[in-house]
Design an enzyme around this catalytic site. Sequence first.
Site, PDB file in Angstrom:
ATOM      1  CB  CYS A  30      49.957  65.658  85.318  1.00  0.00           C
ATOM      2  SG  CYS A  30      48.490  66.331  84.517  1.00  0.00           S
ATOM      3  CB  CYS A  33      48.111  68.083  87.264  1.00  0.00           C
ATOM      4  SG  CYS A  33      47.356  66.571  86.637  1.00  0.00           S
TER       5      CYS A  33
END
Length: 106
Positions: A30, A33
Amino acid sequence: MVVEITTENFEKEIKQSELPVVLDAYAPWCGPCKAMAPIFEEIEKELGSSYKFAKMNVDDARDIAIEFQILTLPTFLFIKNGEVVDRVMGSTTKNSMTEKINSVLG
């Protein structure tokens, strides 16, 4: 120190934590993230004596991710006395996250 949460240590580290917990639900693939990781670690260095900071890879702990209805990554859960009291979904600024932590868990 940021604690890595697994299905095995979730109960002890999160549910039974004496300190309020900021849990970063993330995935290694991600992009947002990855962008939030250094911010999360900076905040932990500043507030780590008052709160427990933890990270959980949702790919490795799918059952917990489902239980807490984590649909967006990253999701930050604010947990007090073993209960989720608030959450932030997606990226945010360091100041915004720090204010949220102090207002919700402080």
